[in-house]
Design a protein around this motif. Structure first.
Motif, PDB file in Angstrom:
ATOM      1  N   GLU A  17       0.822  -1.207   0.000  1.00 39.71           N
ATOM      2  CA  GLU A  17       0.000   0.000   0.000  1.00 39.71           C
ATOM      3  C   GLU A  17       0.855   1.256   0.000  1.00 39.71           C
ATOM      4  N   THR A  21       0.669   5.156  -2.213  1.00 39.43           N
ATOM      5  CA  THR A  21       0.128   6.226  -1.384  1.00 39.43           C
ATOM      6  C   THR A  21       0.461   7.576  -1.988  1.00 39.43           C
ATOM      7  N   ASP A  42      -7.782   8.964  -3.024  1.00 38.57           N
ATOM      8  CA  ASP A  42      -8.138   7.551  -3.099  1.00 38.57           C
ATOM      9  C   ASP A  42      -9.509   7.308  -2.478  1.00 38.57           C
ATOM     10  N   ARG A  46      -9.199   3.791  -7.424  1.00 34.67           N
ATOM     11  CA  ARG A  46      -8.164   4.544  -8.101  1.00 34.67           C
ATOM     12  C   ARG A  46      -6.965   3.648  -8.388  1.00 34.67           C
ATOM     13  N   LEU A  51      -3.295   7.881  -8.657  1.00 37.02           N
ATOM     14  CA  LEU A  51      -2.811   8.383  -7.374  1.00 37.02           C
ATOM     15  C   LEU A  51      -1.458   9.078  -7.461  1.00 37.02           C
ATOM     16  N   TYR A  76     -11.774   2.404 -13.576  1.00 40.11           N
ATOM     17  CA  TYR A  76     -11.279   1.462 -12.565  1.00 40.11           C
ATOM     18  C   TYR A  76     -12.081   0.160 -12.620  1.00 40.11           C
TER      19      TYR A  76
END
Length: 403
Positions: A17, A21, A42, A46, A51, A76
């Motif tokens: 993750e 970010t 987000d 996304r 992002l 998406y």
């Protein structure tokens, strides 16, 4: 063993993750859907590109922030469906229905992005069919159906036909495919013609995607694995276990570092091969077009990985690596002047100091229209006589998309 795997799962989840970010030092836009640097907030729908490199400000006045956000939701959802297998050219888009993104099956069973074509104005009006080929910039990744360059091309040419009192209706079909490069498009074209389709004009817009070093599509390694698994079985279910991932990471760190690009051919030779790849593609298309009675035209496209100004990106720098940009510079410089490709790589400079790219490579709605106009300028409608549709028999029944 279960406890160790659970602990490692949590660690790997945090690492995965962290890779996607967004930089939260930027304030939110007024709508709350985007950061002020253009990247998306987000909302659970996304992509990493949304992002990290997306820039909603590049849309200028073509769409509102809530509309852009809803459109990204649809892209998406479509991306989560993956590609559909397609013989000869590996894959195609899956059927999808949304407000901004629509993909449907043609009567021949091949999927196409919706093109907004003008309605017929007369019962006996002759139809001139144009097929558009290219990668995701032709498919229209990141823009609505109405804002792809094939949709704009249809609008421009139909307006011209009416102004010139030509009793024709131009119908553009968007055969753009995400990730496709010329060799794939060659096989896709032949596949389409074998289903009985006979367009008057076929347009190729290429350059962003050049294919792998061995002149194969990007998913080739995956297809090798799938074929092996179908015959020999698979142990891939073990590869996703956190303990196996940890062991693989440790093994990778213990191996000696390979020299960067050691397995790649010499840059000069590779550039010659890439140019030859495009030249042989054109020669093959010309021969096939002559056989099937259609007319092709070839364009080198505006390429965000080549000469798009860094300061126009939301981040202020190009997402492409210096090596990739250097390769593209040598690639385009290697094209002979009489290559038969119409060179549109200079359109960014002609567009001016305005944003034309909304992420790493995809065109904004306004720039898509600009590209469509430049392509339309090369088309003489009066010379595009409808192909005589004699009895054409397809080589097989229409296909279907398997689940």
């Amino acid at each position: 063993m279960i406890v160790i795997n659970l602990v490692l799962f949590v660690i790997f989840r945090a690492v995965d993750e962290a890779k996607i970010t967004p930089d939260t030092q930027f304030a939110y836009s007024k709508s709350g859907h985007f950061y002020e640097n253009g990247t998306a907030v987000d909302n659970g729908k996304r992509t990493p590109s949304n992002l990290n490199v997306f820039d909603y400000t590049a849309f200028e006045d073509s769409m509102s922030e809530p509309e852009i956000s809803q459109m990204l939701d649809e892209f998406y959802d479509h991306s989560r469906m993956g590609f559909a297998y397609q013989p000869w050219s590996q894959y195609g888009p899956r059927v999808f229905s949304g407000k901004y993104l629509n993909v449907a099956l043609e009567p021949n069973g091949l999927a196409v992005r919706r093109t907004i074509n003008s309605p017929a104005t007369g019962k006996d009006q002759k139809i001139v069919k144009i097929y558009a080929f290219g990668g995701s910039t032709t498919f229209g990744s990141g823009v609505p159906d109405a804002h792809t360059w094939p949709s704009y091309l249809s609008q421009i040419l139909n307006d011209r036909a009416r102004n010139e009192n030509l009793d024709i209706r131009v119908e553009v079909t968007n055969y753009g495919r995400v990730g496709f490069y010329p060799t794939q498009e060659l096989h896709l074209l032949l596949d389409i013609l074998r289903t009985g389709q006979r367009p008057e004009l076929i347009i190729f817009l290429d350059g962003v995607n050049i294919g792998r070093d061995d002149d194969t599509p990007n998913l080739t390694p995956s297809y090798h694995r799938i074929i092996n698994e179908a015959q020999l079985g698979s142990d891939r279910q073990w590869q996703s276990l956190p303990m196996v991932r940890l062991a693989g990471a440790i093994a990778a760190r213990s191996e000696p570092k390979a020299t960067p690009d050691a397995d790649r051919p010499d840059t000069r030779v590779q550039t010659e091969q890439l140019v030859e790849r495009f030249q042989q593609f054109r020669s093959s298309v010309l021969a096939i077009s002559d056989l099937y009675g259609t007319q092709p035209v070839f364009f080198l496209q505006p390429d965000g990985h080549y000469n798009y100004p860094d300061h126009l990106y939301g981040s202020g720098k190009s997402p492409s690596s210096p090596r990739a940009r250097a390769q593209k510079k040598e690639f385009y410089a290697g094209f002979p002047k009489d290559s038969g490709f119409v060179d549109l790589t200079g359109l960014f400079a002609e567009w001016g100091d305005r944003k034309a790219i909304m992420d790493a490579a995809h065109y904004t709605p306004n720039f898509s229209k600009f590209v469509a106009q430049k392509i339309a300028d090369r088309i003489n409608l009066a010379e595009l006589k409808p192909v005589k549709q004699e009895k054409v028999i397809a080589t097989g029944i229409p296909r279907k998309q398997y689940p």
